[in-house]
Design an enzyme around this catalytic site. Structure first.
Site, PDB file in Angstrom:
ATOM      1  N   ARG A  89       8.389   4.181  -1.366  1.00  0.00           N
ATOM      2  CA  ARG A  89       7.241   3.769  -0.563  1.00  0.00           C
ATOM      3  C   ARG A  89       7.464   2.358  -0.059  1.00  0.00           C
ATOM      4  NH1 ARG A  89       1.993   1.168  -2.163  1.00  0.00           N
ATOM      5  NH2 ARG A  89       0.545   1.504  -0.436  1.00  0.00           N
ATOM      6  N   HIS A 133       0.503  -2.942   5.629  1.00  0.00           N
ATOM      7  CA  HIS A 133       0.316  -3.531   4.299  1.00  0.00           C
ATOM      8  C   HIS A 133       0.073  -5.027   4.490  1.00  0.00           C
ATOM      9  CE1 HIS A 133       1.252  -2.904  -0.197  1.00  0.00           C
ATOM     10  NE2 HIS A 133       0.753  -4.118  -0.068  1.00  0.00           N
ATOM     11  N   GLU A 178      -4.830  -0.426   1.044  1.00  0.00           N
ATOM     12  CA  GLU A 178      -5.929  -1.206   0.471  1.00  0.00           C
ATOM     13  C   GLU A 178      -6.800  -1.944   1.500  1.00  0.00           C
ATOM     14  OE1 GLU A 178      -4.609  -3.660  -2.719  1.00  0.00           O
ATOM     15  OE2 GLU A 178      -3.671  -1.996  -3.756  1.00  0.00           O
ATOM     16  N   ASN A 307      -4.055   3.242  -5.766  1.00  0.00           N
ATOM     17  CA  ASN A 307      -3.452   2.064  -6.410  1.00  0.00           C
ATOM     18  C   ASN A 307      -4.358   1.657  -7.562  1.00  0.00           C
ATOM     19  OD1 ASN A 307      -1.566   2.134  -4.424  1.00  0.00           O
ATOM     20  ND2 ASN A 307      -2.099   0.168  -3.486  1.00  0.00           N
ATOM     21  N   TYR A 309      -4.654  -0.635 -11.252  1.00  0.00           N
ATOM     22  CA  TYR A 309      -4.113  -1.623 -12.171  1.00  0.00           C
ATOM     23  C   TYR A 309      -4.941  -1.747 -13.439  1.00  0.00           C
ATOM     24  CZ  TYR A 309      -0.778  -2.555  -8.591  1.00  0.00           C
ATOM     25  OH  TYR A 309       0.240  -2.396  -7.679  1.00  0.00           O
ATOM     26  N   GLU A 373       0.549   3.028  -6.453  1.00  0.00           N
ATOM     27  CA  GLU A 373       0.896   1.782  -7.140  1.00  0.00           C
ATOM     28  C   GLU A 373       0.296   1.777  -8.543  1.00  0.00           C
ATOM     29  OE1 GLU A 373      -0.009  -1.911  -5.206  1.00  0.00           O
ATOM     30  OE2 GLU A 373       0.603  -1.148  -3.242  1.00  0.00           O
TER      31      GLU A 373
HETATM   32  C1  GCO Z   1      -1.989  -4.569  -4.125  1.00  0.00           C
HETATM   33  C2  GCO Z   1      -0.875  -4.610  -3.240  1.00  0.00           C
HETATM   34  C3  GCO Z   1       0.436  -5.044  -3.839  1.00  0.00           C
HETATM   35  C4  GCO Z   1       0.334  -6.057  -4.981  1.00  0.00           C
HETATM   36  C5  GCO Z   1       0.183  -5.355  -6.328  1.00  0.00           C
HETATM   37  C6  GCO Z   1       0.025  -6.361  -7.466  1.00  0.00           C
HETATM   38  O1  GCO Z   1      -2.263  -3.485  -4.637  1.00  0.00           O
HETATM   39  O2  GCO Z   1      -2.630  -5.603  -4.282  1.00  0.00           O
HETATM   40  O3  GCO Z   1      -0.677  -3.315  -2.674  1.00  0.00           O
HETATM   41  O4  GCO Z   1       1.017  -5.640  -2.711  1.00  0.00           O
HETATM   42  O5  GCO Z   1       1.502  -6.828  -5.030  1.00  0.00           O
HETATM   43  O6  GCO Z   1      -0.955  -4.579  -6.330  1.00  0.00           O
HETATM   44  O7  GCO Z   1      -1.111  -7.137  -7.226  1.00  0.00           O
END
Ligand code: GCO
Length: 466
Positions: A89, A133, A178, A307, A309, A373
């Site tokens: 990707r 992006h 995003e 995505n 985290y 992600e």
């Molecule tokens: C995001 C972006 C990435 C970041 C990653 C870590 O999700 O913010 O797509 O470019 O680098 O998530 O923050």
């Protein structure tokens, strides 16, 4: 590049956790790795400009060189191949392809992605393209940026330049990465480019980003000579009340509304969430909807990039016990679960990934999901050869992949997983201070060294090959 054979921790996942058809990948983005900011006809993006604002980015870092991927692409594709992934990707830099954001294509800029796609295919790797992006051509920001409706149409024109060149070899084409970050962080909070702090402008940006997505998807589908998988990538988490109180439940609803439903409801249901529309109207703000917009935004697409985290809770009461802030708006305060943290100070909450995926499957049925992600920054220590024994990152991946497998067991239609990121790179406002890569980058020498997590990821993928 031959990966080290160092034994990775035996964080093995169940042998039947993923089918042979599951798509494994790694992800990057143009501004974060390419460098060559002034080469090949590329013009400044809003991030080139924002990095020059004193104090905006850690250490005054910028993407002029980054990982120098523009000049090292074949070696980086060989590195990707050594991981044994199915797909890669990456994003296309609008300022390379259409330097002025409008008008003629820059053949030299488009040629880089043409070569990248061919290099990937020659090495048996499928390209997964992100058209945007965050690197908006500065000239378009000067003309109003995403708050300006015209930018949506400029995006669709740019998308067709890329599509016309690559559609014969690229199956998966996603429009935006995003949009929440682009609109909220870029135009309201101001910690991302272009660094504006204007809530009304950020709401206009939300609508025009989604409109650009719909226009581009419609035009690409109309012009396709073979079937494609169109999509969009959203950053999402969970939003639970910190305490079982009305105030906290309201705060969680608002956070979920502004962070997830404001995007997914128009995209999948054809209307903005009524509770958010009401709250905005109470602030004298209306989404700049024109006739036909919602039908365009709701153009069908085949895959949602997720995505993820971390997940979090929300409180409707601030540290001073107030339910409304100085701006008179209801308090929506992040409350992190009491878990271990990454180097970004983000909580490690794999179970929230399962919760999010099952929720998406329930609330937005019939939409295949791909984790586009997932990963973590930790304070890596590299040895003299550049090798990093990143047990913490390996464990993060293992736990989150187990969470994906659990969501699949609960019925979620999850088709793939992309590790963020292929290599250490420019982490936006954090500059090069935060390292998310499964491959270590020595920014002085540009040497790439796979970390333990790369070895583990390769071995994990291999166990699910048919
Ligand atoms: C995001 C972006 C990435 C970041 C990653 C870590 O999700 O913010 O797509 O470019 O680098 O998530 O923050």
């Amino acid at each position: 590049m031959n990966l080290p054979t160092a034994p990775s921790p035996t964080l093995l996942l169940p042998g039947d956790a993923f089918p042979p058809t599951f798509e494994w990948g790694v992800a990057t983005s143009s501004y974060q790795i390419e460098g060559a900011a002034k080469e090949g006809g590329r013009t400044p993006s809003i991030w080139d400009t924002f990095c020059r604002v004193p104090g905006a980015v850690h250490n005054g870092d910028h993407g002029d060189v980054a990982c120098d991927h523009y000049h090292r692409m074949p070696q980086d594709v060989a590195l990707i191949k050594s991981l044994g992934v199915d797909s890669y990707r990456f994003s296309v830099a609008w300022p390379r392809v259409q330097p002025h954001g409008r008008g003629p294509v820059n053949p030299e800029g488009l040629a880089f992605y043409d070569r990248l796609v061919d290099e990937l295919l020659t090495n048996g790797i499928k390209p997964w393209v992100t058209l945007y992006h965050w690197d908006l051509p500065q000239e378009l920001e000067d003309a109003g940026g995403w708050p300006n409706r015209d930018t949506a149409y400029r995006f669709a024109d740019y998308a067709m330049m890329v599509f016309d060149k690559l559609q014969d070899r690229v199956e998966t084409i996603t429009t935006l990465n995003e949009p929440w970050c682009s609109a909220w962080l870029g135009y309201h909070v101001g910690v991302h480019a272009p660094g504006r702090k204007d809530f009304r402008a950020s709401i206009d940006a939300v609508h025009h980003l989604l409109l650009g997505h719909g226009l581009a998807t419609q035009r690409m589908r109309a012009a396709e000579t073979t079937p494609h998988r169109y999509g969009i990538t959203l950053n999402m988490g969970t939003a639970d009340p910190a305490e079982d109180t009305d105030a906290d439940r309201d705060a969680a609803r608002r956070a979920d509304g502004m962070g997830l439903r404001l995007y997914l409801d128009p995209l999948r249901k054809g209307y903005y969430p009524p509770d958010m529309v009401d709250e905005l109207s109470q602030q004298g703000i209306a989404l700049p909807i024109q006739d036909g917009d919602m039908e365009i935004i709701a153009e069908p697409f085949e895959v949602l990039g997720v995505n993820f985290y971390f997940g979090q809770d929300f409180s409707g009461v601030d540290e001073q016990g107030r339910t409304h802030g100085d701006d008179g708006q209801p308090v929506v305060r992040q409350v992190f679960p009491g878990t271990a943290r990454t180097a970004m100070d983000w909580p490690i909450t794999p179970e929230r990934l399962t919760q999010l995926l099952v929720r998406l499957h329930r609330d937005y049925p019939g939409l295949p999901l791909v984790i586009t992600e997932n990963g973590a920054a930790f304070d890596d220590t590299a040895d003299e050869q550049g090798y990093v024994a990143d047990d913490d990152r390996t464990t993060y991946f293992a736990e989150h992949l187990a969470a994906v497998a659990e969501a699949r067991n609960q019925g979620a239609d999850i088709r793939g997983y992309f590790a963020w990121s292929l290599m250490d790179n420019f982490e936006w406002a954090y500059g090069y201070d935060k390292r998310f890569g499964i491959v270590h980058v020595d920014y002085d020498t540009q040497k790439r060294t796979p970390k333990q997590s790369a070895v583990w990821y390769r071995d994990t993928i291999a166990q699910y090959r048919d």
